[in-house]
Design a protein around this motif. Structure first.
Motif, PDB file in Angstrom:
ATOM      1  N   VAL A 122       0.824  -1.201  -0.098  1.00  0.00           N
ATOM      2  CA  VAL A 122      -0.042  -0.064  -0.193  1.00  0.00           C
ATOM      3  C   VAL A 122       0.794   1.257   0.010  1.00  0.00           C
ATOM      4  CG1 VAL A 122      -1.450   1.218   1.276  1.00  0.00           C
ATOM      5  CG2 VAL A 122      -1.765  -1.262   1.166  1.00  0.00           C
ATOM      6  N   LEU A 123       1.886   1.240   1.053  1.00  0.00           N
ATOM      7  CA  LEU A 123       2.824   2.422   0.837  1.00  0.00           C
ATOM      8  C   LEU A 123       3.663   2.603  -0.341  1.00  0.00           C
ATOM      9  CD1 LEU A 123       4.083   1.875   4.591  1.00  0.00           C
ATOM     10  CD2 LEU A 123       2.315   3.728   3.785  1.00  0.00           C
ATOM     11  N   ALA A 124       4.168   1.483  -1.045  1.00  0.00           N
ATOM     12  CA  ALA A 124       4.911   1.687  -2.073  1.00  0.00           C
ATOM     13  C   ALA A 124       3.985   2.204  -3.361  1.00  0.00           C
ATOM     14  CB  ALA A 124       5.425   0.412  -2.511  1.00  0.00           C
ATOM     15  N   GLU A 125       2.732   1.783  -3.316  1.00  0.00           N
ATOM     16  CA  GLU A 125       1.850   2.117  -4.421  1.00  0.00           C
ATOM     17  C   GLU A 125       1.451   3.738  -4.305  1.00  0.00           C
ATOM     18  OE1 GLU A 125      -2.661   1.295  -6.367  1.00  0.00           O
ATOM     19  OE2 GLU A 125      -1.621  -0.009  -4.772  1.00  0.00           O
ATOM     20  N   HIS A 126       1.485   4.132  -3.023  1.00  0.00           N
ATOM     21  CA  HIS A 126       0.628   5.626  -2.917  1.00  0.00           C
ATOM     22  C   HIS A 126       1.724   6.578  -2.536  1.00  0.00           C
ATOM     23  CE1 HIS A 126      -3.504   4.062  -3.436  1.00  0.00           C
ATOM     24  NE2 HIS A 126      -3.199   2.874  -2.663  1.00  0.00           N
ATOM     25  N   ALA A 127       2.927   6.206  -2.044  1.00  0.00           N
ATOM     26  CA  ALA A 127       3.752   7.294  -1.771  1.00  0.00           C
ATOM     27  C   ALA A 127       4.189   7.931  -2.941  1.00  0.00           C
ATOM     28  CB  ALA A 127       5.114   6.628  -0.964  1.00  0.00           C
ATOM     29  N   ALA A 128       4.277   9.303  -2.789  1.00  0.00           N
ATOM     30  CA  ALA A 128       4.976  10.124  -3.902  1.00  0.00           C
ATOM     31  C   ALA A 128       6.273   9.941  -3.935  1.00  0.00           C
ATOM     32  CB  ALA A 128       4.643  11.585  -3.579  1.00  0.00           C
ATOM     33  N   ALA A 129       6.993   9.559  -2.830  1.00  0.00           N
ATOM     34  CA  ALA A 129       8.362   9.280  -2.989  1.00  0.00           C
ATOM     35  C   ALA A 129       8.714   8.079  -1.983  1.00  0.00           C
ATOM     36  CB  ALA A 129       9.298  10.425  -2.515  1.00  0.00           C
ATOM     37  N   VAL A 130       9.836   7.277  -2.478  1.00  0.00           N
ATOM     38  CA  VAL A 130      10.130   6.182  -1.473  1.00  0.00           C
ATOM     39  C   VAL A 130      11.662   6.234  -1.120  1.00  0.00           C
ATOM     40  CG1 VAL A 130      10.327   3.777  -1.156  1.00  0.00           C
ATOM     41  CG2 VAL A 130       8.497   4.672  -2.540  1.00  0.00           C
ATOM     42  N   LEU A 131      11.864   6.362   0.095  1.00  0.00           N
ATOM     43  CA  LEU A 131      13.308   6.273   0.771  1.00  0.00           C
ATOM     44  C   LEU A 131      13.845   5.129   1.277  1.00  0.00           C
ATOM     45  CD1 LEU A 131      12.263   9.581   0.566  1.00  0.00           C
ATOM     46  CD2 LEU A 131      14.265   9.872   2.032  1.00  0.00           C
ATOM     47  N   THR A 132      15.083   4.800   1.271  1.00  0.00           N
ATOM     48  CA  THR A 132      15.320   3.530   2.118  1.00  0.00           C
ATOM     49  C   THR A 132      16.855   3.874   2.403  1.00  0.00           C
ATOM     50  OG1 THR A 132      15.577   1.198   2.498  1.00  0.00           O
ATOM     51  CG2 THR A 132      16.305   2.144   0.393  1.00  0.00           C
ATOM     52  N   LEU A 133      17.653   2.765   3.199  1.00  0.00           N
ATOM     53  CA  LEU A 133      18.883   3.350   3.890  1.00  0.00           C
ATOM     54  C   LEU A 133      20.023   2.743   3.029  1.00  0.00           C
ATOM     55  CD1 LEU A 133      17.657   2.408   7.428  1.00  0.00           C
ATOM     56  CD2 LEU A 133      17.379   4.748   6.039  1.00  0.00           C
ATOM     57  N   THR A 134      19.820   1.611   2.185  1.00  0.00           N
ATOM     58  CA  THR A 134      20.775   0.910   1.756  1.00  0.00           C
ATOM     59  C   THR A 134      20.692   0.643   0.024  1.00  0.00           C
ATOM     60  OG1 THR A 134      19.889  -1.266   2.374  1.00  0.00           O
ATOM     61  CG2 THR A 134      21.764  -0.138   3.715  1.00  0.00           C
ATOM     62  N   PRO A 135      21.496   0.332  -0.808  1.00  0.00           N
ATOM     63  CA  PRO A 135      21.537   0.103  -2.186  1.00  0.00           C
ATOM     64  C   PRO A 135      20.611  -1.211  -2.420  1.00  0.00           C
ATOM     65  CG  PRO A 135      23.637   0.895  -1.899  1.00  0.00           C
ATOM     66  CD  PRO A 135      22.887   0.840  -0.378  1.00  0.00           C
ATOM     67  N   GLY A 136      20.833  -2.125  -1.472  1.00  0.00           N
ATOM     68  CA  GLY A 136      20.330  -3.596  -1.597  1.00  0.00           C
ATOM     69  C   GLY A 136      18.785  -3.461  -1.381  1.00  0.00           C
ATOM     70  N   ALA A 137      18.585  -2.731  -0.191  1.00  0.00           N
ATOM     71  CA  ALA A 137      17.121  -2.502  -0.017  1.00  0.00           C
ATOM     72  C   ALA A 137      16.357  -1.693  -1.275  1.00  0.00           C
ATOM     73  CB  ALA A 137      16.784  -1.634   1.419  1.00  0.00           C
ATOM     74  N   ALA A 138      17.164  -0.843  -1.709  1.00  0.00           N
ATOM     75  CA  ALA A 138      16.488  -0.118  -2.793  1.00  0.00           C
ATOM     76  C   ALA A 138      16.065  -0.860  -3.990  1.00  0.00           C
ATOM     77  CB  ALA A 138      17.450   1.142  -3.318  1.00  0.00           C
ATOM     78  N   GLU A 139      17.398  -1.961  -4.449  1.00  0.00           N
ATOM     79  CA  GLU A 139      16.978  -2.913  -5.267  1.00  0.00           C
ATOM     80  C   GLU A 139      15.895  -3.773  -4.990  1.00  0.00           C
ATOM     81  OE1 GLU A 139      17.353  -5.420  -8.585  1.00  0.00           O
ATOM     82  OE2 GLU A 139      17.727  -3.384  -8.385  1.00  0.00           O
ATOM     83  N   GLU A 140      15.677  -4.505  -3.961  1.00  0.00           N
ATOM     84  CA  GLU A 140      14.506  -5.072  -3.515  1.00  0.00           C
ATOM     85  C   GLU A 140      13.375  -4.523  -3.750  1.00  0.00           C
ATOM     86  OE1 GLU A 140      12.728  -7.890   0.339  1.00  0.00           O
ATOM     87  OE2 GLU A 140      14.914  -6.937   0.330  1.00  0.00           O
ATOM     88  N   ILE A 141      13.048  -3.178  -3.442  1.00  0.00           N
ATOM     89  CA  ILE A 141      11.862  -2.411  -3.594  1.00  0.00           C
ATOM     90  C   ILE A 141      11.856  -2.005  -5.015  1.00  0.00           C
ATOM     91  CG2 ILE A 141      11.052  -0.076  -3.301  1.00  0.00           C
ATOM     92  CD1 ILE A 141      12.744   0.208  -0.705  1.00  0.00           C
ATOM     93  N   ARG A 142      12.581  -1.836  -5.824  1.00  0.00           N
ATOM     94  CA  ARG A 142      12.528  -1.948  -7.270  1.00  0.00           C
ATOM     95  C   ARG A 142      11.818  -3.319  -7.703  1.00  0.00           C
ATOM     96  NH1 ARG A 142      13.902  -3.852 -11.557  1.00  0.00           N
ATOM     97  NH2 ARG A 142      15.456  -5.337 -10.765  1.00  0.00           N
ATOM     98  N   ARG A 143      12.369  -4.390  -7.208  1.00  0.00           N
ATOM     99  CA  ARG A 143      11.972  -5.777  -7.904  1.00  0.00           C
ATOM    100  C   ARG A 143      10.740  -6.210  -7.359  1.00  0.00           C
ATOM    101  NH1 ARG A 143      15.947  -8.081  -5.530  1.00  0.00           N
ATOM    102  NH2 ARG A 143      14.905  -9.104  -3.648  1.00  0.00           N
ATOM    103  N   ARG A 144      10.136  -5.629  -6.199  1.00  0.00           N
ATOM    104  CA  ARG A 144       8.917  -6.097  -5.658  1.00  0.00           C
ATOM    105  C   ARG A 144       7.707  -5.303  -6.211  1.00  0.00           C
ATOM    106  NH1 ARG A 144      10.023  -7.240   0.803  1.00  0.00           N
ATOM    107  NH2 ARG A 144       7.918  -7.565   0.632  1.00  0.00           N
ATOM    108  N   TRP A 145       8.200  -4.059  -6.274  1.00  0.00           N
ATOM    109  CA  TRP A 145       7.105  -3.079  -6.416  1.00  0.00           C
ATOM    110  C   TRP A 145       7.245  -1.891  -7.586  1.00  0.00           C
ATOM    111  CZ3 TRP A 145       8.815  -3.054  -0.944  1.00  0.00           C
ATOM    112  CH2 TRP A 145       7.963  -3.981  -0.107  1.00  0.00           C
ATOM    113  N   GLY A 146       8.152  -1.938  -8.411  1.00  0.00           N
ATOM    114  CA  GLY A 146       8.631  -1.154  -9.393  1.00  0.00           C
ATOM    115  C   GLY A 146       8.918   0.150  -9.190  1.00  0.00           C
ATOM    116  N   ARG A 147       9.142   0.604  -7.863  1.00  0.00           N
ATOM    117  CA  ARG A 147       9.438   1.958  -7.290  1.00  0.00           C
ATOM    118  C   ARG A 147      10.985   2.297  -7.251  1.00  0.00           C
ATOM    119  NH1 ARG A 147       5.677   5.047  -5.082  1.00  0.00           N
ATOM    120  NH2 ARG A 147       7.305   6.876  -5.689  1.00  0.00           N
ATOM    121  N   VAL A 148      11.503   3.302  -7.697  1.00  0.00           N
ATOM    122  CA  VAL A 148      12.929   3.581  -7.545  1.00  0.00           C
ATOM    123  C   VAL A 148      12.863   4.512  -6.278  1.00  0.00           C
ATOM    124  CG1 VAL A 148      14.652   5.033  -8.497  1.00  0.00           C
ATOM    125  CG2 VAL A 148      13.241   3.996 -10.032  1.00  0.00           C
ATOM    126  N   ALA A 149      13.773   3.768  -5.309  1.00  0.00           N
ATOM    127  CA  ALA A 149      13.743   4.364  -3.877  1.00  0.00           C
ATOM    128  C   ALA A 149      15.022   5.381  -3.981  1.00  0.00           C
ATOM    129  CB  ALA A 149      13.751   3.285  -2.839  1.00  0.00           C
TER     130      ALA A 149
END
Length: 371
Positions: A133-160
């Protein structure tokens, strides 16, 4: 929105949820603002030098229980709602109602993804639905590490946007220079309230592995609530296994309350290494706290801990930790010893970069951008 320099997007009014947390304080306010600036108008509002802090007064604290009603009542008083953690108590329907209220009010949602796997849960199904829900509706997604950003891209198609975790220790603690190693090494293990992600197999293996460092002491901290009747996650066998070497003098078992500051910083600074006994997780404040004071960390290869700061990793699988790998990681950590140089300047500079990056993201989403 408050005024900004000519040619610059207006500085938005940001509400961080939660607002009373060291991490949030350190990504929303510059180090010098803590002591020289008055409290911002909005809880957790980003403070940037030369930018006015807005009208006097504070919003009533955001409450998850009445989130949509809070948004409707106070939409005129903020521009961005920045969610970090605490939403675990909500159903998917309740979280969806919150993001819908923000959309109806024309207010932007920003989400920082801390735990892609929740260390406090065994069943991750609801957590994964909430993150979707958060990944779909957030205007921006942040995270703490490149590996987490890659997982977010893979799971929800968002660039963190990756913004590294800021320091947690106070500047004066980070500025201390630790003396060289004196006496027998002390390996720390903070079990706290035995969160569900705690791997008892790592704890038991550690009791054995530390014997490979014959001069070392294993110091274990356990919250007193674990021993109380009615504790929801009792592990009497593990407690017995801890008490047995404690009575023999091979383990320094300390049962008590949560360590307050500055006792926590003194404790971490006294260790030769700290072991993270986790089965799953994403990021860890322990990694950052130990880096602040120069204490090496030993952790399993899972999670994104080694992307936060350098750690000594060991292998662990479905059958538990690999003993040889755990012993090797312990030996490397103890041999490396505490870092003697201060990282205060580095960490405060990193905090400044993080605050500026948060401010950039907040300005963009408040102006209607989706990152």
């Amino acid at each position: 929105m408050t005024r900004s320099a000519p040619g610059e997007r207006p500085r938005p009014r940001v509400v961080h949820v939660p607002d009373a947390h060291a991490y949030v304080e350190h990504v929303s306010r510059l180090p010098e603002d803590v002591s020289v600036r008055p409290a911002p108008a909005v809880p957790g509002a980003t403070a940037v030098p030369g930018v006015p802090s807005g009208p006097a007064g504070r919003l009533p604290r955001f409450s998850w229980e009445d989130g949509p009603q809070w948004v409707r009542a106070h939409a005129a008083e903020f521009d961005v709602l920045h969610v970090h953690f605490g939403f675990e108590r909500l159903s998917v329907a309740e979280l969806t109602a919150l993001v819908a209220a923000l959309a109806e009010a024309g207010r932007a949602l920003v989400w920082t993804a801390h735990d892609l796997t929740n260390p406090h849960l065994v069943d991750q199904a609801l957590h994964e639905q909430q993150l979707a829900v958060l990944a779909e509706h957030a205007a921006a997604v942040l995270t703490l590490t490149p590996g987490a950003a890659e997982e977010i891209r893979r799971r929800w198609g968002r660039v963190a946007t990756v913004v590294p975790h800021p320091h947690l220790a106070p500047a004066e603690v980070m500025a201390r220079v630790r003396p060289g190693t004196r006496g027998a090494p002390v390996v720390g293990l903070h079990l706290g309230l035995l969160r569900p992600s705690t791997d008892r197999r790592v704890v038991l293996a550690l009791l054995d592995a530390v014997t490979e460092l014959p001069t070392a002491t294993l110091r274990v901290h356990l919250r007193e609530e674990v021993l109380a009747a009615g504790f929801p996650r009792p592990d009497r066998e593990l407690v017995r296994e801890l008490h047995r070497p404690s009575r023999a003098g091979r383990v320094d078992l300390r049962v008590g309350g949560r360590l307050p500051e500055p006792a926590l910083w003194d404790e971490l600074s006294s260790l030769s290494a700290l072991v993270l006994p986790y089965r799953w997780g994403t990021h860890s404040g322990w990694v950052e706290s130990c880096y602040d004071v120069g204490t090496p960390v030993v952790a399993p290869e899972s999670g994104r801990w080694s992307e936060q700061q350098p750690v000594h990793t060991f292998r662990s699988g479905p059958s538990g930790p690999d003993r040889a790998s755990l012993v090797d990681a312990l030996r490397r950590a103890v041999a490396a010893g505490p870092r003697r140089s201060s990282v205060a300047s580095e960490r405060l500079s990193g905090r400044t970069r993080g605050v500026v990056e948060h401010d950039r993201v907040h300005r963009l989403v408040a102006a209607g951008d989706r990152l």
